[in-house]
Design a protein around this motif. Structure first.
Motif, short mmCIF file in Angstrom:
data_model
loop_
_atom_site.label_atom_id
_atom_site.label_comp_id
_atom_site.label_asym_id
_atom_site.label_seq_id
_atom_site.Cartn_x
_atom_site.Cartn_y
_atom_site.Cartn_z
N LEU A 67 8.24 13.24 -4.93
CA LEU A 67 7.02 13.16 -5.73
C LEU A 67 6.46 11.75 -5.75
N LEU A 68 7.37 10.79 -5.72
CA LEU A 68 6.95 9.39 -5.87
C LEU A 68 6.71 8.75 -4.51
N GLY A 69 5.60 9.04 -3.91
CA GLY A 69 5.29 8.46 -2.60
C GLY A 69 5.98 9.27 -1.53
N ASN A 70 5.48 9.18 -0.29
CA ASN A 70 6.07 10.01 0.76
C ASN A 70 7.22 9.29 1.46
N ALA A 115 9.82 -3.59 -5.15
CA ALA A 115 10.26 -2.41 -4.40
C ALA A 115 9.63 -1.18 -5.03
N SER A 116 10.38 -0.10 -5.15
CA SER A 116 9.89 1.12 -5.81
C SER A 116 11.06 2.08 -5.96
N VAL A 117 10.99 2.89 -7.00
CA VAL A 117 12.01 3.95 -7.11
C VAL A 117 11.96 4.87 -5.89
N ALA A 118 10.80 4.93 -5.22
CA ALA A 118 10.69 5.75 -4.01
C ALA A 118 11.67 5.25 -2.94
N CYS A 177 7.46 7.96 4.37
CA CYS A 177 7.10 6.74 5.10
C CYS A 177 7.10 5.54 4.15
N TYR A 178 6.42 5.68 3.02
CA TYR A 178 6.40 4.62 2.00
C TYR A 178 7.82 4.35 1.50
N ALA A 179 8.58 5.43 1.26
CA ALA A 179 9.95 5.29 0.76
C ALA A 179 10.81 4.53 1.76
N ILE A 217 0.87 -1.18 0.00
CA ILE A 217 0.00 0.00 0.00
C ILE A 217 0.90 1.23 0.00
N VAL A 218 0.35 2.35 -0.45
CA VAL A 218 1.13 3.58 -0.47
C VAL A 218 0.47 4.55 0.50
N SER A 219 1.29 5.38 1.13
CA SER A 219 0.71 6.49 1.90
C SER A 219 1.22 7.76 1.25
N THR A 220 0.39 8.77 1.25
CA THR A 220 0.78 10.01 0.58
C THR A 220 0.75 11.16 1.58
N GLY A 221 1.37 12.26 1.20
CA GLY A 221 1.36 13.44 2.08
C GLY A 221 2.63 13.54 2.88
N GLU A 247 -4.71 0.69 -9.94
CA GLU A 247 -5.63 1.39 -9.04
C GLU A 247 -4.88 2.24 -8.03
N MET A 248 -3.69 1.77 -7.62
CA MET A 248 -2.91 2.52 -6.63
C MET A 248 -2.61 3.94 -7.08
N THR A 249 -2.38 4.11 -8.36
CA THR A 249 -1.95 5.41 -8.87
C THR A 249 -3.06 6.15 -9.63
N SER A 250 -4.26 5.55 -9.64
CA SER A 250 -5.33 6.12 -10.47
C SER A 250 -5.82 7.48 -9.96
N ALA A 251 -5.61 7.75 -8.66
CA ALA A 251 -6.10 9.01 -8.10
C ALA A 251 -5.09 10.14 -8.22
N LEU A 252 -3.93 9.84 -8.81
CA LEU A 252 -2.88 10.86 -8.93
C LEU A 252 -3.40 12.04 -9.77
N ALA A 253 -3.24 13.26 -9.26
CA ALA A 253 -3.74 14.45 -9.98
C ALA A 253 -2.99 14.60 -11.31
N SER A 262 12.08 -2.75 -9.30
CA SER A 262 11.79 -1.42 -8.76
C SER A 262 11.07 -0.57 -9.81
N PRO A 263 9.74 -0.54 -9.74
CA PRO A 263 8.99 0.24 -10.72
C PRO A 263 8.96 1.73 -10.36
N ALA A 264 8.75 2.56 -11.36
CA ALA A 264 8.35 3.96 -11.14
C ALA A 264 6.83 3.99 -11.35
N LEU A 265 6.30 5.14 -11.66
CA LEU A 265 4.85 5.26 -11.85
C LEU A 265 4.33 4.21 -12.82
N THR A 266 3.41 3.40 -12.33
CA THR A 266 2.81 2.32 -13.12
C THR A 266 1.30 2.45 -13.01
C1 LIG Z 1 -0.11 7.38 -5.80
C2 LIG Z 1 1.19 7.93 -6.30
C3 LIG Z 1 1.66 9.11 -5.45
C4 LIG Z 1 2.30 6.92 -6.38
C5 LIG Z 1 2.25 5.73 -5.77
C6 LIG Z 1 3.34 4.84 -5.77
C7 LIG Z 1 4.47 5.11 -6.42
C8 LIG Z 1 5.68 4.29 -6.29
O1 LIG Z 1 6.74 4.65 -6.81
O2 LIG Z 1 5.61 3.25 -5.69
C9 LIG Z 1 4.48 6.22 -7.27
O3 LIG Z 1 5.27 6.17 -8.34
C10 LIG Z 1 3.45 7.27 -7.14
O4 LIG Z 1 3.24 7.95 -8.27
#
Ligand SMILES: CC(C)C1=CC=C(C(=O)O)[C@@H](O)[C@H]1O
Ligand code: NAD
Length: 260
Positions: free
Chosen positions: A161-164, A151-154, A166-168, A103-107, A203-209, A196-200
């Motif tokens: 920009l790519l997740g906050n 994993a994630s590029v975060a 905490c997620y990182a 799961i991702v957390s934002t903010g 549903e996780m990323t569907s709400a991204l502005a 390690s994906p970037a933006l994919t």
């Molecule tokens: C929802 C958005 C902020 C987002 C979720 C997860 C990411 C990741 O790298 O795991 C993002 O790339 C990011 O855009």
């Protein structure tokens, strides 16, 4: 100089292997489960949402893939052990574990509650520890196995920009765990890698502005978001016998986002 030879053809089939994919009811996990099944593996489709897991497994069976759906919260060690027991009883010992659920957390950090921090750590990080612990004894006994963590590029960049943060932090720890476990498991011919994906687009990323999405895409040389299939292709390679000399690798599948 040795005589040139025609080498044996590369063989990426997973026939006869059992795979377990977490968070596989939708998104990246579902694409991974499908691709591993299409390559010949029997697939355990795990998800928090038991009904969705069974529905996803049913779709794979309709496509001719041997698959079972299992409901489990991967943040719960007891449920993880029960999930592995169920998959192994129905499909045989797990040869390929894909730790995908997340799961991702934002903010910003000041807005992240302690409960949210703990939930992200439990699902994104603790689950990797629990699932690896549950499958490793069997893999060690068989002297073979593949563990692939999403994993994630975060986790490499520290969020932004790519997740906050905490997620990182959770994904950064997954990367460290991948490298450490690769050292531990190597002597048993078990490989441990991460994708390690970037933006994919899921549903996780569907709400991204739209503005935030455009800013991320502007940093990706290929100029598009990833698809779940892009990630699944990398996982299939790492799961194959032909990737047997690749371990401790954190493979960016990110449209070039991480390039200097
Ligand atoms: C929802 C958005 C902020 C987002 C979720 C997860 C990411 C990741 O790298 O795991 C993002 O790339 C990011 O855009
Ligand atoms: N989408 C992206 O841009 C992106 C980028 C980098 C990394 N990732 C990572 O890829 C993985 C998959 O992401 P996605 O975009 O497909 O997400 P998603 O939200 O579309 O799907 C995640 C799946 O995991 C399941 N899940 C959630 N918590 C669970 C739990 N406790 N136990 C079992 N299953 C659980 C959900 O029910 C869902 O089916 C995650 O680890 C995510 O962090 C995603």
């Amino acid at each position: 100089m040795s005589t040139p030879v025609v080498h044996a053809a590369l063989n990426f089939t997973l026939t006869g292997r059992t795979a377990l994919v977490t968070g596989a009811a939708r998104g990246i996990g579902h694409a991974i489960a499908t691709a591993l099944g299409q390559a010949g593996a029997r697939v355990g489709v795990c998800d928090l949402d038991a009904e969705a897991a069974e529905a996803a497994a049913a779709r794979l069976r309709e496509a001719g893939i041997e698959a079972v759906g299992v409901g489990a919260d991967v943040a719960d060690e007891v449920q993880v052990q029960a999930m592995v027991n169920q998959v192994e009883a129905l499909l045989g010992g797990v040869d390929i574990l894909v730790n995908n659920a997340g799961i991702v957390s934002t903010g910003p950090l000041l807005e992240v509650t302690t409960a949210e921090w703990n939930r992200v750590m439990a699902i994104d990080l603790n689950s990797v520890f629990f699932c690896a612990k549950a499958v490793l004894p069997g893999m060690i006994a068989r002297q073979s196995g593949r563990i692939i963590n999403i994993a994630s590029v975060a986790g490499k960049r520290g969020g932004g920009l790519l997740g906050n943060s905490c997620y990182a932090a959770a994904k950064g720890a997954v990367i460290a765990l991948t490298k450490g476990l690769a050292r531990e498991a190597g002597p048993y011919a078990i490989t441990v890698n991460a994708v390690s994906p970037a933006l994919t687009d899921t549903e996780m990323t569907s709400a991204l502005a739209p503005q935030a999405r455009a800013e991320v895409l502007a940093q990706m040389p290929l100029g598009r978001a990833g698809t779940p299939r892009d990630i699944a292709a990398a996982v299939c390679f790492l799961a194959s016998r032909e990737a047997g000399f690749v371990t401790g690798e954190i493979m960016d599948v990110d449209g070039g986002f991480m390039r200097d």
